[in-house]
Every structure is written in C-alpha cells, then in structure tokens.
Design an enzyme around this catalytic site. Structure first.
Site, PDB file in Angstrom:
ATOM      1  N   SER A 279       1.063  -1.278  -0.120  1.00 43.39           N
ATOM      2  CA  SER A 279      -0.066  -0.019  -0.176  1.00 43.39           C
ATOM      3  C   SER A 279       0.723   1.205  -0.278  1.00 43.39           C
ATOM      4  O   SER A 279       1.706   1.312  -0.886  1.00 43.39           O
ATOM      5  CB  SER A 279      -0.657  -0.135   1.008  1.00 43.39           C
ATOM      6  OG  SER A 279      -1.912   0.561   1.056  1.00 43.39           O
ATOM      7  N   HIS A 409      -6.936  -6.997   0.174  1.00 47.82           N
ATOM      8  CA  HIS A 409      -6.066  -5.680   0.049  1.00 47.82           C
ATOM      9  C   HIS A 409      -5.100  -6.354   1.353  1.00 47.82           C
ATOM     10  O   HIS A 409      -5.088  -5.800   2.255  1.00 47.82           O
ATOM     11  CB  HIS A 409      -6.284  -4.174   0.529  1.00 47.82           C
ATOM     12  CG  HIS A 409      -5.392  -2.922  -0.012  1.00 47.82           C
ATOM     13  ND1 HIS A 409      -4.520  -2.922  -0.715  1.00 47.82           N
ATOM     14  CD2 HIS A 409      -4.930  -2.430   0.738  1.00 47.82           C
ATOM     15  CE1 HIS A 409      -3.100  -2.007  -1.187  1.00 47.82           C
ATOM     16  NE2 HIS A 409      -4.007  -1.249   0.251  1.00 47.82           N
TER      17      HIS A 409
END
Length: 600
Positions: A279, A409
């Site tokens: 991320s 994610h």
C-alpha cells in the site's frame, strides 16, 4: 483523512497503511475485507556490471491474462548484483532540465532510451548516465530531491536492531530499526520491511534472509502539512523541504545501508539488501529501490497511485486520482502539484522508475481486483520498464505478478510465496537462477502498445566508439540478432493472425500468437458451447522444427508435432458461453495453428 491504528507484531503502534475503508484483521490481513467502491485508496560505480548483464538470459514476452515464464539464466552465470554505490551515475554530466512551464502535453509514455539532448543510447555503457537523467527529472518533477549521503553517518548493528545517527551542516537526527534473524549462521542478507507491512516475513526468513523492520514515520511523518513536515529527514533538511515523504523514506533506508556497510558485515551483508512494503509502504519500497542502487531486490506490493502505476493511465482507469494521492499525504514532492490534472505534461513516468531499478532484481506484486489501486496502469509500467531490462540483457530479472485469486488488500497470497523465495535466493543469497515471470491477470491487463510510440533498441555491450545516434527512434536492424523478443503488447507485422474457432464437442478454441525470430508465445481461448462443460481438451499440431518449452493454466502431453492440452483443476468447469485461457511458449515458427477442442 483519518487512519486506523494497528499494532503489528514486529513494530510498535503505527498508523495503518490501509485506506480508511479497510479494517485489517488481527490475523494479519488474511481475512476477507470488502472493498467499498468509490472510496479513496491509500495506498561512478561498477564497471564490470556491463559485461555481466550482457551474459544474462533474454527476457520473455508478457501476454495479458496468462503467465509467461522467462528463460532461466544459464547456471554458470550469477544474477546481476547491486551496484556498490548509492548512485553510480552521480558523476555524469546532465544537461539543464526543462522548466515546468515549458513542458508540452504528450499522451504517450516518454522514451526511456532517449537522452535529454534528443539522441538515443546505443550501448549498455550508456545506461548509467541515461538513468541519471531520469533520476534528476523524477526528483525535480515528482518526488523532490534525495540528498547525497550526509557528512556524518554513524550507528550500530546488532542481532536485534540497527541504530542510525546522522549529522549534516550543524543539524542532526537519529532513528532505529528492529532486526529479526533467520535460522542459521550469518552474515545474512536482509530485507527491509516498511512499517511491518510487506512481503510475508515468515517466507523471507525461511528463505534465509533477515528482516529489518523499518518505521518510515520516524524519518518522514504522515499527517503533517507540506510546510511543516516532521521526521529525521526534515530535522536535517528543514521542515519546509520540498522533498516528499516517499523520498524521505528512501533516504532513511540508504542511511541504514550506510551503517550496515560500516559495521564490518559480521551480522548483515551490506551487498545483499532487499526492500518491500504494501500500500503506501509499497509506494515507498518502489521509490527506495529506484533511488539506491545498493538495493539488490525491490518488492513493492499493491502500491497504487503515487506508486508503480503510470501517472498517465490513472485518470482513465478509475484509480485514486492524482490530486487525491497528492493531497492525502505529502507522499509526492511539492513540485508534483501542478501535474495532478495534467500528467501528460510530465517529462517522466513510472515505467522509467521501473527502468531505474534495472538491471537489479525487481518483483512487483499487484492486486487486479481493486481498480482504485490502478493495476492496469501498473502492468503498463512493468511492461514499459521491462523493455529496458530486455535491452540490457537482464529481462529474466523482473517479475510482475497480479494473477491472484484473493482480492483482499495486502493479503499474504500463496501465489507469491514461491517467486518471493526464488527472488531472495537469486538476488540476495545468490544461490538461485530462477527466471522472472510476467503473470498479468486478465482482469487488469494493460496494453503497452497503446502507450508508446518508441521502439526498443538493440544495445551493444561495449561503449560506443562513434557519434551518438540520431534523435529519431530506430528499430533494431533486421539483420542483427535481437537479444530478446519484442513486447507482446506490440505484436510485430509478421505475427500470424488469430485462428478461427475450431468446432468441437461442446467447446471451441481460438489461438493468437506473438511470433519473433526463433520463438513464439501462444494464447488459447477455450469457450463452452450452448451447454455447460465439466472439462476440456485442446489438440493442435505444431509445424516441423517447432516445440513447446513451457505452458500454463493447462496440463500438456507432448512438446512437438501433435500436442494436447487439458484443463487443470480450477478451469475445467465452464458455464454455457463462458471462456477460459491457457498459454504456452515455444521455439521455432508457430505457423497457422488450428486448435480443436473437445469437452467432457
């Protein structure tokens, strides 16, 4: 924007790398967490390297939606090593950089092989100085300047931690990082893991590498205005520095490597450092690897906008907007602001940052299930940067992998464990020769041909002895052997057309081929007929002299002449009208393949 607080086992309490619409589980991001659509994603050097890269295996093609395995490096050849200096192009003469106000809007990606003076490089020896030009452009317009090594850098390395003390121009700062050693006897290679979120640390240690848990916020803190940045970097260079957090984080890792170099190498090896993060920390890992050539292996994960995805592609993909990424945190340099609405005016793009890592190891992991992360634009960046890897003879040293089932994610995915350990073995331990792979999911496959109007040159492996080439791009001479195959996203004029569907018992098959001198990659699409099927088999006949060398998403019988492919466990059942794909790579000339499909 606010951020949840997470307490990774390897770090103290630090803000999570996730966007606010994510709530990671206590099990370390492995539970299914729904993505809420519409929300914002956070998401002079060595001379011998020239001869080494010329001897590496050629790159393979990348075909959207399938895996293309790159040819393995010859066993007698070691992987390309990291440079012994942070910036081997520091001594290059770089022309004056353009002013922001004079930059034209260019929809296509900049040519990574064309110098600022308009000429194209012709030798692998030209790359360090061309790379330096790209570096300076990226600093000026995207990330902000990364200062050279400060006047004073000291510190300690132990089996549990690293301390870093920096002094420069009367200012000083300190920070530290935790160390986790694997089993065995050192000295060990090490992977810097940003913020406790990156590639699977258990897999890293199992492969024989140490883990350095680095808190980026100690060097560049989030949640601060651009005019009052905080952290060790800004304590030394000023809170109003125009350098963004990503470059500040990169500076911090470079200082850690400085300390490891000074430590004598009893615990950690200074010549075998990797970096990873996911991320926002994936953005950081990408920039760290691009801007320090001592990093032997760079492994960004799901980096999103301001990370790997090409800036030019983000607006059309529905990814987090550039203005949002610029405004959410001061990740990017202050000078990037004017380009958030006009990325086509940028004289660089992220495919060139991918190229900056070349010829060192690069393993990009991506998530095709979340459009906000810009995976299609990321695959274009990887394909564009891979052209530089190919030209340098190091095509087997880059991997892009978005072909994953789990859409969570920053999950630790089983698909990545083997290539992760293979990359560690190859670039850090230097015991492996596994070639890189391009595994681009069909859910988010970019097409490099749509984004470039330049060709990939054949670079000689010796310094040029004549005048530089003309400014106009030129394709490789037909009479000269190409070091690798042309990009599959830009098929050559001799590629055979896709075949017509071959009727079968309940299914049909079509094939498209990317052909080059001496080899090819074929993608076969299997489509069920008017009724569901529980399995399929595709038969085809290769012409004399052609042979299959590898295949994926199918079981294979035979390698030459009559070859049969059948489904594997996960792609045999197809509903009426549904389709799946498999592929194979071969040597020789494919010719006009006529696949015949039968179903179970």
């Amino acid at each position: 924007m606010g951020y949840p607080t997470l307490e990774p086992a390897t770090m103290g309490a630090i803000p999570s790398p996730y966007p606010r619409n994510f709530r990671p589980s206590a099990e370390g991001r492995r539970s299914a967490i729904p993505w809420k659509e519409g929300l914002v994603t956070t998401s002079p050097g060595r001379s011998d390297i020239r001869s080494t890269i010329a001897a590496l295996a050629i790159a393979a093609l990348t075909v959207a939606g399938v895996a293309t395995l790159l040819p393995a490096a010859p066993p007698a050849e070691a992987a390309v090593q990291a440079a012994g200096v942070e910036d081997e192009g520091a001594g290059c003469a770089v022309p004056s950089l353009p002013d922001a106000g004079s930059l034209p809007s260019v929809a296509k990606l900049p040519d990574p092989f064309t110098r600022l003076n308009g000429t194209r490089i012709s030798s692998t020896a030209d790359w360090p100085c061309r790379r330096e030009e790209i570096k300076r452009l990226a600093e000026k317009f995207v990330y902000g300047e990364k200062p050279a090594k400060p006047a004073g850098v000291t510190g300690t390395v132990s089996s549990t931690g690293i301390t870093v003390n920096v002094s420069h121009n009367g200012k000083s700062a300190s920070f530290s990082a935790k160390v986790e050693l694997p089993a065995g006897t050192g000295p060990f290679p090490a992977v810097v893991v940003l913020g406790g979120f990156g590639a699977d640390t258990a897999a890293i240690k199992a492969a024989g590498a140490a883990v350095i848990n680095y808190d980026p916020y100690a060097v560049g803190k989030e949640g601060t205005p651009r005019s009052a940045k905080q952290g060790a970097f800004y304590s030394v260079y000023g809170s109003s520095s125009s350098t963004g957090l990503l470059m500040a984080w990169a500076w911090g890792v470079s200082r850690i490597i400085d300390v490891i170099e000074q430590s004598g190498g009893g615990i950690l090896r200074a010549d075998a450092t990797g970096v990873t993060g996911c991320s926002r920390f994936g953005k950081g890992a990408f920039v760290i690897g691009a801007f320090d050539q001592r990093i032997a292996l760079t492994m960004p994960i799901e980096s999103g906008s301001a990370g790997v995805p090409i800036f030019r592609g983000i607006p059309g993909e529905g990814a987090q907007s550039l203005s949002s990424a610029y405004g959410e945190q001061p990740w990017l340099g202050d000078a990037f602001g004017p380009f958030t609405g006009s990325p086509a005016r940028l004289p660089v793009d992220t495919h060139e940052m991918v190229a900056m890592v070349a010829p060192r190891g690069l393993f990009i992991m991506d998530n095709p299930h979340i459009a906000n992360l810009g995976p299609r634009s990321a695959s274009v960046a990887a394909l564009g940067g891979a052209e530089v890897y190919r030209a340098l003879g190091a095509g087997a040293d880059i991997t892009y992998w978005s072909d994953v089932q789990d859409g969570t994610h920053c999950a630790n995915r089983p698909e990545w464990r083997t290539p992760l350990q293979q990359n560690i073995q190859k670039f850090l331990l230097r015991t492996g020769t596994a070639a890189g792979a391009m595994r681009i999911s069909s859910r988010a496959a970019g097409n490099l041909a749509e984004w470039r109007d330049w060709t990939t040159p054949v670079l000689t492996s010796t310094p040029p002895t004549s005048t530089p080439p003309s400014p106009s791009p030129s394709a490789p001479s037909p009479s000269a052997p190409s070091p690798s195959a042309p990009s599959p996203s830009a098929p050559g004029p001799t590629d055979p057309p896709p075949s017509s569907p071959a009727p079968g018992a309940g299914c049909s098959a079509t094939v498209s081929v990317n052909q080059w001198a001496g080899g090819f990659v074929a993608t076969v699409k299997v489509t069920a007929g008017s009724s569901p099927i529980n399995g399929w088999t595709v038969g085809l006949t290769l012409p004399a002299g052609a042979a299959v060398t590898s295949s994926w998403n199918a079981d294979r019988t035979g390698s030459g002449g009559a070859v049969r492919f059948s489904n594997v466990s996960y792609n045999g059942k197809l509903g009426a009208g549904q389709a799946t794909e498999f592929g194979f790579q071969g040597t020789g000339t494919a010719g006009a393949l006529g696949p015949a499909c039968s179903s179970a």
